[in-house]
Scaffold this active site. Sequence first.
Site, PDB file in Angstrom:
ATOM      1  CE1 TYR A   4      -0.341   4.127   9.902  1.00  0.00           C
ATOM      2  CE2 TYR A   4       0.699   3.068   8.030  1.00  0.00           C
ATOM      3  CZ  TYR A   4      -0.297   3.108   8.984  1.00  0.00           C
ATOM      4  OH  TYR A   4      -1.240   2.102   9.031  1.00  0.00           O
ATOM      5  CG  HIS A  47      -2.085  -0.852   1.160  1.00  0.00           C
ATOM      6  ND1 HIS A  47      -3.094  -0.852   2.083  1.00  0.00           N
ATOM      7  CD2 HIS A  47      -2.438  -1.763   0.227  1.00  0.00           C
ATOM      8  CE1 HIS A  47      -4.015  -1.721   1.731  1.00  0.00           C
ATOM      9  NE2 HIS A  47      -3.640  -2.300   0.617  1.00  0.00           N
ATOM     10  N   PRO A 102      -2.322   0.430  19.371  1.00  0.00           N
ATOM     11  CG  PRO A 102      -4.212  -0.889  18.959  1.00  0.00           C
ATOM     12  CD  PRO A 102      -3.482  -0.165  20.055  1.00  0.00           C
ATOM     13  CE  LYS A 112       5.253   3.645  13.212  1.00  0.00           C
ATOM     14  NZ  LYS A 112       5.665   3.230  11.911  1.00  0.00           N
ATOM     15  CE1 TYR A 168      -4.443   3.835   9.547  1.00  0.00           C
ATOM     16  CE2 TYR A 168      -4.828   3.681  11.909  1.00  0.00           C
ATOM     17  CZ  TYR A 168      -4.117   3.313  10.792  1.00  0.00           C
ATOM     18  OH  TYR A 168      -3.075   2.422  10.909  1.00  0.00           O
TER      19      TYR A 168
END
Length: 382
Positions: free
Chosen positions: A375, A72, A285, A289, A194
Amino acid sequence: MRTQVGIVGAGPAGLTLARLLELAGIETVVLEDRTREYVEHRIRAGVLEQGTVELLREAGVAGRLDREGIVHGGIHLQFEGERHHVPLAELTGGRAIVIYGQTEVVKDLIAARLESGLPLLFETPVESVDAEAGVIRHAGGEIECDVIAGCDGFHGVCRPSIPPGVLRTFERDYPFGWLGILAAVEPSIDELVYAHHPRGFALLSLRSPELSRYYVQCDPADDAADWPDDRVWAELRERTALDGWSLEEGPVLEKGVTGMRSFVAEPMQYGRLYLAGDAAHIVPPTGAKGLNLAVADARTLAEALVDRYAGDGRALDGYSDACLRRVWRAEHFSYWMTSMLHRNGDDPFEQRLQLSQLRYVTVSEAAATSLAENYVGLTTMG
Ligand code: APR
Ligand code: PHB
């Protein structure tokens, strides 16, 4: 019995370390409390940073990951009924993430270890370790080690074996949890979503072209029985609703509640004992990570041990400091993502700040780049 490095715990940290040391010709024994079946079927997170993928490739355990992992180049942030794309790869000079379950990483590492014929003892709970003497004790006997790697997760025995007064711990509990489902249905999204919503956070993720992995914010005291399938789907639909898009439903194969916590123990070493992964630190979460940090600790420890056996102990002495720089960056990022996205009581001030921060990330390239480099794990902090 004697070995060079005794590894307690066969999660991602312990198994990655064992593999890296095997390739460097360093002898290890891995002891795991649970059965192979149990360890290979625990459902955990599923986002691998590119650095994690590269490490697994160098370790020769990425054959299936390269075939089945889904690359992705971005994620979506959703709030106020709008879905915004954050182009991670574009913002980070081409770094991507790969969707591949932690469970699958663990299966691949176990298969490699067993194929090499090296000791991996399941159903062998370690009862205690002597960090100063380098001794691991279990029901079947003792193992004398040059070094012990404490890779036994948050509830393991290694961290508590360090004498009182040595460790300083830092902790934050969050007043919410995640109810997660694994559903046998084609994911309704091309990249992770998200979602911030007045009813609480939701996350749309996936495991494969046939398996969706979805989460909704819940009370941390809830259990799966409080969440019949209809309720989960109704909350997911409402929290991720978007004009012209719909969420496909399917049979729920798995359901569970995860708590959210931040935790760090400093230093990550004492005597002959070196902690890695969840044994030393926990992140909520939301930043994806946990697994990546565990693998990064294993890499740092393996490299330091290679130097140590070549006669140079400096990197091993500096292991904790080297890890903690990376750990604290991930702690901050995970805390920040968590605070920005979850409903926390009814405080309207906090809610407005969250929405402002989310909008900032979607309109400012500098803000989006900051999220992106954290990220994908592209920071200069180790
Ligand atoms: N003796 C032997 N093994 C033990 C003991 C013990 N006394 N106590 C715990 N273990 C084992 C557990 O059964 C588990 O398999 O140690 C292993 C620790 O593995 P993980 O919990 O997966 O921890 P780690 O390898 O650090 O990986 C961190 O896992 O929890 C997720 O979000 C987290 O993705 C992150 C990753
Ligand atoms: C998951 O797919 O399980 C997942 C994805 C992203 C997260 C956490 C979990 O931030």
